[in-house]
Each structure stands twice: as structure tokens, then as C-alpha cells.
Design a protein around this motif. Structure first.
Motif, PDB file in Angstrom:
ATOM      1  N   ASN A  40       0.780  -1.242   0.000  1.00 39.51           N
ATOM      2  CA  ASN A  40       0.000   0.000   0.000  1.00 39.51           C
ATOM      3  C   ASN A  40       0.809   1.288   0.000  1.00 39.51           C
ATOM      4  O   ASN A  40       0.216   2.363  -0.079  1.00 39.51           O
ATOM      5  CB  ASN A  40      -0.959  -0.005   1.201  1.00 39.51           C
ATOM      6  N   ILE A  41       2.135   1.199   0.087  1.00 36.00           N
ATOM      7  CA  ILE A  41       2.938   2.413   0.163  1.00 36.00           C
ATOM      8  C   ILE A  41       2.731   3.274  -1.088  1.00 36.00           C
ATOM      9  O   ILE A  41       2.587   2.759  -2.188  1.00 36.00           O
ATOM     10  CB  ILE A  41       4.442   2.084   0.385  1.00 36.00           C
ATOM     11  N   ARG A  42       2.669   4.576  -0.898  1.00 31.97           N
ATOM     12  CA  ARG A  42       2.482   5.531  -1.988  1.00 31.97           C
ATOM     13  C   ARG A  42       3.470   6.689  -1.809  1.00 31.97           C
ATOM     14  O   ARG A  42       4.037   6.863  -0.749  1.00 31.97           O
ATOM     15  CB  ARG A  42       1.059   6.121  -1.961  1.00 31.97           C
ATOM     16  N   GLY A  43       3.610   7.465  -2.820  1.00 37.19           N
ATOM     17  CA  GLY A  43       4.376   8.699  -2.699  1.00 37.19           C
ATOM     18  C   GLY A  43       5.739   8.652  -3.368  1.00 37.19           C
ATOM     19  O   GLY A  43       6.114   7.680  -4.030  1.00 37.19           O
ATOM     20  N   LYS A  44       6.483   9.731  -3.159  1.00 35.66           N
ATOM     21  CA  LYS A  44       7.764   9.929  -3.829  1.00 35.66           C
ATOM     22  C   LYS A  44       8.845   8.960  -3.375  1.00 35.66           C
ATOM     23  O   LYS A  44       9.847   8.801  -4.062  1.00 35.66           O
ATOM     24  CB  LYS A  44       8.226  11.377  -3.623  1.00 35.66           C
ATOM     25  N   ARG A  45       8.665   8.321  -2.256  1.00 38.92           N
ATOM     26  CA  ARG A  45       9.654   7.350  -1.752  1.00 38.92           C
ATOM     27  C   ARG A  45       9.216   5.916  -2.013  1.00 38.92           C
ATOM     28  O   ARG A  45       9.751   4.985  -1.429  1.00 38.92           O
ATOM     29  CB  ARG A  45       9.877   7.584  -0.264  1.00 38.92           C
ATOM     30  N   PHE A  46       8.227   5.748  -2.874  1.00 35.30           N
ATOM     31  CA  PHE A  46       7.669   4.427  -3.156  1.00 35.30           C
ATOM     32  C   PHE A  46       8.741   3.398  -3.489  1.00 35.30           C
ATOM     33  O   PHE A  46       8.801   2.328  -2.886  1.00 35.30           O
ATOM     34  CB  PHE A  46       6.653   4.493  -4.299  1.00 35.30           C
ATOM     35  N   PHE A  47       9.589   3.692  -4.477  1.00 36.09           N
ATOM     36  CA  PHE A  47      10.547   2.694  -4.940  1.00 36.09           C
ATOM     37  C   PHE A  47      11.509   2.284  -3.840  1.00 36.09           C
ATOM     38  O   PHE A  47      11.771   1.095  -3.643  1.00 36.09           O
ATOM     39  CB  PHE A  47      11.305   3.213  -6.169  1.00 36.09           C
ATOM     40  N   GLU A  48      12.020   3.243  -3.107  1.00 38.95           N
ATOM     41  CA  GLU A  48      12.956   2.979  -2.003  1.00 38.95           C
ATOM     42  C   GLU A  48      12.288   2.122  -0.919  1.00 38.95           C
ATOM     43  O   GLU A  48      12.847   1.124  -0.475  1.00 38.95           O
ATOM     44  CB  GLU A  48      13.406   4.338  -1.452  1.00 38.95           C
ATOM     45  N   LEU A  49      11.098   2.505  -0.507  1.00 35.24           N
ATOM     46  CA  LEU A  49      10.433   1.821   0.595  1.00 35.24           C
ATOM     47  C   LEU A  49       9.839   0.477   0.180  1.00 35.24           C
ATOM     48  O   LEU A  49       9.876  -0.475   0.954  1.00 35.24           O
ATOM     49  CB  LEU A  49       9.361   2.721   1.206  1.00 35.24           C
ATOM     50  N   HIS A  50       9.300   0.397  -1.015  1.00 35.96           N
ATOM     51  CA  HIS A  50       8.724  -0.858  -1.493  1.00 35.96           C
ATOM     52  C   HIS A  50       9.771  -1.977  -1.429  1.00 35.96           C
ATOM     53  O   HIS A  50       9.498  -3.073  -0.937  1.00 35.96           O
ATOM     54  CB  HIS A  50       8.216  -0.653  -2.928  1.00 35.96           C
ATOM     55  N   VAL A  51      10.970  -1.680  -1.881  1.00 32.69           N
ATOM     56  CA  VAL A  51      12.064  -2.657  -1.861  1.00 32.69           C
ATOM     57  C   VAL A  51      12.487  -2.964  -0.414  1.00 32.69           C
ATOM     58  O   VAL A  51      12.696  -4.123  -0.051  1.00 32.69           O
ATOM     59  CB  VAL A  51      13.266  -2.145  -2.688  1.00 32.69           C
TER      60      VAL A  51
END
Length: 159
Positions: A40-51
Motif C-alpha cells: 500500500n505504500i504511496r508517494g515519492k519514496r515508493f521505490f525505495e520503501l517498497h524494496v
């Protein structure tokens, strides 16, 4: 004093199984929290946090297996139903968290709760010379303390 096949006192080993099952249940909730924020993560840090969240839930899945196998090794039966997990849960359940700072704070809070349980187990396992459980808890604690530090650094918070 009666001991089991591992040379550990039977009564205290039964108590250790209960404590390890509490940890197992809480790790399962932590794992589901991580899956939820990963999805469910969204936003400008999506790629960093998703991983990062995927890395953390992969690690949690390994630890869940290790705890369950330790329960079996000590002579117990690992909890394995959602009902058992929730009745032994001591941490917040993250629901529909998509904002980056809330997601990272959930991880910090969850790890803090796991650390409390692990330190209780470490103290009890030390009292009965259960080196297998001691070693596992020490390793978990060291890793999770570092993750808490890193997550707090990301949040720009002091420990």
C-alpha cells in the motif's frame, strides 16, 4: 530435576515454549504489517520503501520459521492459526497505511514490541542454560536494534 532430551529442565522448557509461541504470534503480525505497507505504500519514496519493506518481510518470514523450529526443538508445538496469533498479539496492527512516515513508524513500534518479548525470552533462556534459544534471541536483538536505529535515522529521530 527432570530434564528433556536436550538436557533442559522440563517445566522451564514448557514455559519457554509458551514464550516462544508469543514471539511467533507477534512475528506473524509484524510480517502481515510489513506485507500491508509493502503493498500500500504511496508517494515519492515508493521505490525505495517498497524494496526495503520486501527485504524486511523476507527476513521476518525466515525468523518465523526459525522460531517455530525452535519451539519444536524444545519439545512444543508452534502456534499456526490466525486465532492463536491474534490472541497472543501484543503489537499494533497496521491497516491501510500508505504514507511513508507512518509506515516506517509502524516498523519501529513493531520492532520495539518484538525486542521486549525477545529480551524476556533471553533472560528466561539464560536462567536455564538454553544456549540455542539464547543465541537466536541475541542474533535477533542485535539485528533489530540496528534496524530500529536505521529507521529512526530515516525518520530523523533520535533513539
Amino acid at each position: 530435576m527432570k530434564t528433556n532430551i536436550l538436557g533442559l529442565p522440563v517445566k522451564e522448557s514448557e514455559e519457554m515454549v509458551k514464550e516462544l509461541n508469543v514471539l511467533l504470534a507477534n512475528f506473524q503480525v509484524y510480517y502481515q504489517n510489513l506485507r500491508g505497507i509493502h503493498w500500500n505504500i504511496r508517494g515519492k519514496r515508493f521505490f525505495e520503501l517498497h524494496v526495503k519493506f520486501e527485504e524486511l518481510y523476507g527476513d521476518a518470514q525466515l525468523k518465523i520459521d526459525m522460531v517455530a523450529e525452535r519451539v519444536l526443538t524444545v519439545g512444543g508445538t508452534p502456534l499456526h492459526t490466525f486465532e492463536d496469533y491474534m490472541s497472543n498479539n501484543k503489537m499494533a496492527v497496521g491497516k491501510n497505511i500508505s504514507q511513508d512516515e507512518k509506515a516506517v513508524q509502524l516498523i519501529v513500534d513493531s520492532l520495539t514490541d518484538l525486542l521486549k518479548i525477545e529480551r524476556t525470552i533471553l533472560n528466561k533462556s539464560n536462567e536455564i542454560n538454553d544456549e540455542g534459544t539464547n543465541s537466536m534471541m541475541s542474533d535477533f536483538i542485535a539485528e533489530q536494534e540496528k534496524t530500529v536505529w536505521m529507521m529512526n535515522a530515516w525518520l530523523e529521530k533520535d533513539l
